[in-house]
Each structure stands twice: as structure tokens, then as C-alpha cells.
Design an enzyme around this catalytic site. Structure first.
Site, PDB file in Angstrom:
ATOM      1  N   GLU A 146       0.837  -1.208   0.000  1.00 41.18           N
ATOM      2  CA  GLU A 146       0.000   0.000   0.000  1.00 41.18           C
ATOM      3  C   GLU A 146       0.873   1.260   0.000  1.00 41.18           C
ATOM      4  O   GLU A 146       0.635   2.218   0.743  1.00 41.18           O
ATOM      5  CB  GLU A 146      -0.952  -0.003   1.210  1.00 41.18           C
ATOM      6  CG  GLU A 146      -1.872  -1.205   1.269  1.00 41.18           C
ATOM      7  CD  GLU A 146      -2.918  -1.240   0.167  1.00 41.18           C
ATOM      8  OE1 GLU A 146      -2.993  -0.269  -0.620  1.00 41.18           O
ATOM      9  OE2 GLU A 146      -3.651  -2.237   0.073  1.00 41.18           O
ATOM     10  N   CYS A 179     -13.498  -1.781 -16.191  1.00 44.05           N
ATOM     11  CA  CYS A 179     -12.762  -1.546 -17.425  1.00 44.05           C
ATOM     12  C   CYS A 179     -12.949  -0.088 -17.844  1.00 44.05           C
ATOM     13  O   CYS A 179     -13.722   0.653 -17.228  1.00 44.05           O
ATOM     14  CB  CYS A 179     -13.264  -2.486 -18.521  1.00 44.05           C
ATOM     15  SG  CYS A 179     -14.974  -2.157 -19.032  1.00 44.05           S
TER      16      CYS A 179
END
Length: 208
Positions: A92, A180
Site C-alpha cells: 500500500e 474496465c
């Protein structure tokens, strides 16, 4: 004969949420340990979703890690043991401040293998924290894709399912999903709103 150590390497693992970044980081760290290399791993204290003392993937893979508040604390934890460490992992990494960049450069100069994983873009499709700069100076970049939750195509975006405009809202399934290009909306659309409301009802039957 030069006494300078052989330079190390910087490896960046990036992509949207649910693309397997932490899982890939864990895989590389475990392989390093199998090769009898000494490993030390860190994660920011902002991300305590799964485990306080380990990095964890959405698929429940884990690896021991030290939780730190910022790069200064990371440095304080790492440097007393640095002579005995060959591989440094950071998960992270997008949540760390820009000081992570010169630290990575220092570690490379000292011959360390540095592996970092993190989101490359925010929910608004903007560059996220120090990740783009780390990609620019890295030896290798592994850019992973997820699966679009609308159509099943390769997903490179993280869709936030909510009205918050805060940059950091830590969460996973229910707050975010992979999308997407065709189905990504920088801000939540009507379809996503209905999904979130239905999910909230299903998870809280006492509200029915």
C-alpha cells in the site's frame, strides 16, 4: 578494488484494487525467504482491514509486516537492522508520503532489493501519491489488471461506490470494485448506487 556494494533493484507492483498486488508482493517475499534471503516488510497504519501485523491479500494470503505511521517511522524501524536485511517490501505504498522515494533510492544504493506494491491511480483516475515517481525510477514495473465487475473484461480502474470525495476511504468489496475503461465512472453512477443500497440491505437484515 571498489568497496561500494553492488546496486540493488526497485520493483514496483501496481494496478487497480482486486488485481492481486498484495498477493504478488507476498509471493515474491516468500520466494526470497525460501532462497534464504533476509526479508523485512512494512505497511501503513492507515490500512488495518485484515491484519495489524501482516500484509494480507483479498484472497487471504498473508506475510508478516511492521505497521508504521509514515516514512520516518519506517526508517527508524528498518535502519537498526539494515545490515542483516537483503529484501525490503512495502505494501500500500500509495499511502506513504513522498519521502519514500529518496528512501528507496538510498536502499538501492546500499544493494538492497526493494519491492513495493500500491495503486497507481485514485478513484478519480489521477496519479496516486508517490507511485508514479517510483514507477519512473524502478528497474521493473508489473502492472496488473483485475476483472471488470460489469462486463468481465480486463479492468484497470478502481470504481468507488459512494458519494464521498475524500481521497482516502479505506475499504474493499462493497465500497470499491474493478472496472474496465468502458464502464469506469470517476464518480458513482446510478447503477452503482443501486448495487450499494441493495448490498447494504442484504448485509443488515435488521433494517428490513
Amino acid at each position: 578494488m571498489s568497496s561500494h556494494p553492488t546496486p540493488g533493484v526497485l520493483e514496483v507492483i501496481t494496478g487497480p484494487m482486486f488485481s492481486g498486488k498484495s498477493e504478488e508482493l507476498i509471493r515474491r517475499l516468500k520466494r526470497a525467504r525460501i532462497a534464504r534471503q533476509r526479508v523485512m516488510c512494512f505497511k501503513p497504519d492507515i490500512d488495518l482491514r485484515y491484519h495489524r501485523t501482516a500484509i494480507a491479500s483479498h484472497s487471504s494470503q498473508t506475510h508478516e509486516a511492521i505497521t508504521v505511521a509514515n516514512v520516518e517511522r519506517l526508517r527508524e524501524a528498518l535502519y537498526p537492522q539494515l545490515d542483516n536485511i537483503e529484501v525490503v517490501g512495502v505494501d500500500e505504498v500509495q499511502f506513504f508520503d513522498p519521502d519514500i522515494i529518496p528512501l528507496a533510492v538510498e536502499l538501492i544504493a546500499l544493494g538492497k532489493r526493494v519491492i513495493v506494491a500500491g495503486l497507481d491511480t485514485t478513484f478519480a483516475a489521477e496519479p496516486f501519491g508517490p507511485v508514479p515517481n517510483l514507477m519512473a525510477i524502478s528497474d521493473t514495473v508489473t502492472k496488473l489488471s483485475a476483472v471488470c465487475m460489469v462486463c468481465g473484461a480486463a479492468a484497470i480502474h478502481t470504481q468507488r461506490l459512494g458519494q464521498s470525495q475524500e481521497l482516502v476511504v479505506v475499504g474493499a468489496a462493497g465500497l470499491y470494485e474493478a472496472r474496465c475503461r468502458a464502464h469506469f465512472r470517476p464518480f458513482m453512477d446510478e447503477h452503482a448506487s443501486e448495487q450499494l443500497e441493495l448490498s447494504s440491505v442484504l448485509e443488515s437484515p435488521e433494517k428490513i
